[in-house]
Motif scaffolding. Sequence first.
Motif, PDB file in Angstrom:
ATOM      1  N   LYS A 114      56.397  11.067  44.903  1.00  0.00           N
ATOM      2  CA  LYS A 114      55.657  12.121  44.238  1.00  0.00           C
ATOM      3  C   LYS A 114      54.271  11.552  43.640  1.00  0.00           C
ATOM      4  O   LYS A 114      54.401  10.594  43.068  1.00  0.00           O
ATOM      5  N   ALA A 115      53.254  12.489  43.882  1.00  0.00           N
ATOM      6  CA  ALA A 115      52.076  11.756  43.493  1.00  0.00           C
ATOM      7  C   ALA A 115      50.977  12.840  43.286  1.00  0.00           C
ATOM      8  O   ALA A 115      51.013  14.100  43.712  1.00  0.00           O
ATOM      9  N   LEU A 116      49.808  12.697  42.663  1.00  0.00           N
ATOM     10  CA  LEU A 116      48.697  13.194  42.326  1.00  0.00           C
ATOM     11  C   LEU A 116      47.821  12.497  43.386  1.00  0.00           C
ATOM     12  O   LEU A 116      47.924  11.429  43.392  1.00  0.00           O
ATOM     13  N   ILE A 117      46.931  13.091  44.117  1.00  0.00           N
ATOM     14  CA  ILE A 117      45.734  12.488  44.869  1.00  0.00           C
ATOM     15  C   ILE A 117      44.480  13.036  44.579  1.00  0.00           C
ATOM     16  O   ILE A 117      44.421  14.086  44.536  1.00  0.00           O
ATOM     17  N   VAL A 118      43.573  12.106  44.426  1.00  0.00           N
ATOM     18  CA  VAL A 118      42.345  12.467  43.819  1.00  0.00           C
ATOM     19  C   VAL A 118      41.176  12.287  44.932  1.00  0.00           C
ATOM     20  O   VAL A 118      40.998  11.242  45.585  1.00  0.00           O
ATOM     21  N   SER A 119      40.522  13.466  45.386  1.00  0.00           N
ATOM     22  CA  SER A 119      39.316  13.414  45.889  1.00  0.00           C
ATOM     23  C   SER A 119      38.497  14.482  46.056  1.00  0.00           C
ATOM     24  O   SER A 119      38.724  15.452  44.801  1.00  0.00           O
ATOM     25  N   GLN A 120      37.437  14.644  46.508  1.00  0.00           N
ATOM     26  CA  GLN A 120      36.627  15.915  46.360  1.00  0.00           C
ATOM     27  C   GLN A 120      36.494  16.829  47.308  1.00  0.00           C
ATOM     28  O   GLN A 120      37.096  16.535  48.482  1.00  0.00           O
ATOM     29  N   GLY A 121      36.378  17.987  46.942  1.00  0.00           N
ATOM     30  CA  GLY A 121      36.078  19.088  47.950  1.00  0.00           C
ATOM     31  C   GLY A 121      37.117  19.444  48.973  1.00  0.00           C
ATOM     32  O   GLY A 121      38.223  19.437  48.735  1.00  0.00           O
ATOM     33  N   ASN A 122      36.683  19.486  50.274  1.00  0.00           N
ATOM     34  CA  ASN A 122      37.747  19.827  51.282  1.00  0.00           C
ATOM     35  C   ASN A 122      38.634  18.522  51.625  1.00  0.00           C
ATOM     36  O   ASN A 122      39.741  18.598  52.111  1.00  0.00           O
ATOM     37  N   HIS A 123      38.142  17.354  51.241  1.00  0.00           N
ATOM     38  CA  HIS A 123      39.000  15.979  51.751  1.00  0.00           C
ATOM     39  C   HIS A 123      40.043  16.050  50.614  1.00  0.00           C
ATOM     40  O   HIS A 123      41.221  15.603  51.128  1.00  0.00           O
ATOM     41  N   VAL A 124      40.169  16.723  49.578  1.00  0.00           N
ATOM     42  CA  VAL A 124      41.390  16.493  48.688  1.00  0.00           C
ATOM     43  C   VAL A 124      42.399  17.542  49.400  1.00  0.00           C
ATOM     44  O   VAL A 124      43.400  16.957  49.567  1.00  0.00           O
ATOM     45  N   ALA A 125      42.010  18.427  50.085  1.00  0.00           N
ATOM     46  CA  ALA A 125      43.035  19.377  50.578  1.00  0.00           C
ATOM     47  C   ALA A 125      43.662  18.486  51.889  1.00  0.00           C
ATOM     48  O   ALA A 125      44.702  18.667  52.149  1.00  0.00           O
ATOM     49  N   ARG A 126      42.795  17.914  52.633  1.00  0.00           N
ATOM     50  CA  ARG A 126      43.077  17.147  53.894  1.00  0.00           C
ATOM     51  C   ARG A 126      44.025  16.124  53.269  1.00  0.00           C
ATOM     52  O   ARG A 126      45.031  15.638  54.027  1.00  0.00           O
ATOM     53  N   ALA A 127      43.690  15.314  52.288  1.00  0.00           N
ATOM     54  CA  ALA A 127      44.658  14.449  51.750  1.00  0.00           C
ATOM     55  C   ALA A 127      45.818  14.874  51.380  1.00  0.00           C
ATOM     56  O   ALA A 127      47.003  14.385  51.664  1.00  0.00           O
ATOM     57  N   VAL A 128      46.132  15.955  50.725  1.00  0.00           N
ATOM     58  CA  VAL A 128      47.197  16.614  50.400  1.00  0.00           C
ATOM     59  C   VAL A 128      48.105  17.002  51.488  1.00  0.00           C
ATOM     60  O   VAL A 128      49.406  16.680  51.677  1.00  0.00           O
ATOM     61  N   ALA A 129      47.478  17.531  52.434  1.00  0.00           N
ATOM     62  CA  ALA A 129      48.078  17.822  53.696  1.00  0.00           C
ATOM     63  C   ALA A 129      48.668  16.657  54.353  1.00  0.00           C
ATOM     64  O   ALA A 129      50.277  16.358  54.842  1.00  0.00           O
ATOM     65  N   LEU A 130      48.232  15.477  54.426  1.00  0.00           N
ATOM     66  CA  LEU A 130      48.497  14.131  55.121  1.00  0.00           C
ATOM     67  C   LEU A 130      49.723  13.704  54.133  1.00  0.00           C
ATOM     68  O   LEU A 130      50.668  13.203  55.020  1.00  0.00           O
ATOM     69  N   CYS A 131      49.674  13.587  52.995  1.00  0.00           N
ATOM     70  CA  CYS A 131      50.560  12.960  52.130  1.00  0.00           C
ATOM     71  C   CYS A 131      51.939  13.841  52.128  1.00  0.00           C
ATOM     72  O   CYS A 131      52.879  13.074  52.140  1.00  0.00           O
ATOM     73  N   ARG A 132      51.645  15.119  52.127  1.00  0.00           N
ATOM     74  CA  ARG A 132      52.825  16.079  52.280  1.00  0.00           C
ATOM     75  C   ARG A 132      53.529  15.650  53.615  1.00  0.00           C
ATOM     76  O   ARG A 132      54.709  15.682  53.876  1.00  0.00           O
ATOM     77  N   ASP A 133      52.590  15.428  54.756  1.00  0.00           N
ATOM     78  CA  ASP A 133      53.444  15.272  56.018  1.00  0.00           C
ATOM     79  C   ASP A 133      54.126  14.025  56.001  1.00  0.00           C
ATOM     80  O   ASP A 133      55.006  13.853  56.856  1.00  0.00           O
ATOM     81  N   ALA A 134      53.598  12.881  55.239  1.00  0.00           N
ATOM     82  CA  ALA A 134      54.175  11.649  55.057  1.00  0.00           C
ATOM     83  C   ALA A 134      55.568  11.547  54.102  1.00  0.00           C
ATOM     84  O   ALA A 134      56.267  10.704  54.315  1.00  0.00           O
ATOM     85  N   GLY A 135      55.797  12.554  53.616  1.00  0.00           N
ATOM     86  CA  GLY A 135      56.839  12.720  52.891  1.00  0.00           C
ATOM     87  C   GLY A 135      56.861  12.719  51.152  1.00  0.00           C
ATOM     88  O   GLY A 135      57.735  12.442  50.505  1.00  0.00           O
ATOM     89  N   ILE A 136      55.717  12.635  50.701  1.00  0.00           N
ATOM     90  CA  ILE A 136      55.333  12.626  49.741  1.00  0.00           C
ATOM     91  C   ILE A 136      55.069  14.113  49.010  1.00  0.00           C
ATOM     92  O   ILE A 136      54.244  14.813  49.535  1.00  0.00           O
ATOM     93  N   ASP A 137      55.603  14.265  47.909  1.00  0.00           N
ATOM     94  CA  ASP A 137      55.417  15.663  47.145  1.00  0.00           C
ATOM     95  C   ASP A 137      54.067  15.554  46.443  1.00  0.00           C
ATOM     96  O   ASP A 137      54.022  15.296  45.294  1.00  0.00           O
ATOM     97  N   ALA A 138      52.932  15.723  47.056  1.00  0.00           N
ATOM     98  CA  ALA A 138      51.615  15.454  46.623  1.00  0.00           C
ATOM     99  C   ALA A 138      50.928  16.605  46.152  1.00  0.00           C
ATOM    100  O   ALA A 138      51.129  17.741  46.754  1.00  0.00           O
ATOM    101  N   ASP A 139      50.221  16.739  45.146  1.00  0.00           N
ATOM    102  CA  ASP A 139      49.301  17.732  44.575  1.00  0.00           C
ATOM    103  C   ASP A 139      47.874  17.025  44.321  1.00  0.00           C
ATOM    104  O   ASP A 139      47.659  15.844  43.941  1.00  0.00           O
ATOM    105  N   GLY A 140      47.038  17.756  44.884  1.00  0.00           N
ATOM    106  CA  GLY A 140      45.515  17.332  44.857  1.00  0.00           C
ATOM    107  C   GLY A 140      44.731  17.638  43.744  1.00  0.00           C
ATOM    108  O   GLY A 140      45.167  18.586  43.033  1.00  0.00           O
ATOM    109  N   VAL A 141      43.885  16.951  43.219  1.00  0.00           N
ATOM    110  CA  VAL A 141      43.123  16.822  41.998  1.00  0.00           C
ATOM    111  C   VAL A 141      41.598  16.839  42.381  1.00  0.00           C
ATOM    112  O   VAL A 141      41.495  15.748  42.991  1.00  0.00           O
TER     113      VAL A 141
END
Length: 192
Positions: A114-141
């Motif tokens: 479980k994690a928060l992941i930080v980035s800007q703009g559309n990148h944060v959405a892509r990071a969330v999608a990839l982390c969730r696919d990797a099995g992490i309960d991720a929320d982007g900030v």
Amino acid sequence: MAWVAVASAGHVYDPEDAPEAPVVIVLGAKVKDGKPMSFLAGRLDVGAQMVREGKARAVLVSGDANGTSGDEVAAMTDYLVAKGIDRTLIVGDGYGLDTYDTCARAATTFGVRKALIVSQGNHVARAVALCRDAGIDADGVKGDCDCRFITVARNTAREWLASPKAVADMLSSRDPKVVSDPDDSLERALVG
């Protein structure tokens, strides 16, 4: 872009609305003379904010330790320490060579669930999608950026090109470029 939007829907927040998680992952970006450039500094400021506000207990800084602009992980760590984050709460992954690798390694090497992941703009959405696919309960900030227009435009265009690669990576379930044995340094930082 549609896949990213669907996969990250309901999981991207402004810093003040971010939920809690054990760890905040800050994605690397260019450094100059050993210092984060404005794009990366904006991410790090939000990562530090998450720790100061008790929304995360530790930070995983992930980037290229041998990048063409310099050691992203060392620059990120030094920046966070200068912002008042205890060095013992910061774990570096110098093999986070792209967003997919960061997410895959966070899950398999560092045991992040479980994690928060930080980035800007559309990148944060892509990071969330990839982390969730990797099995992490991720929320982007959403990270801030006191950036020039050209920097924002260049990174927005980059996202249009990166999204198809992200989908291909996800569908292939490829290993990260560097596979490492499990590392418990993040777990130790969390129990401090």
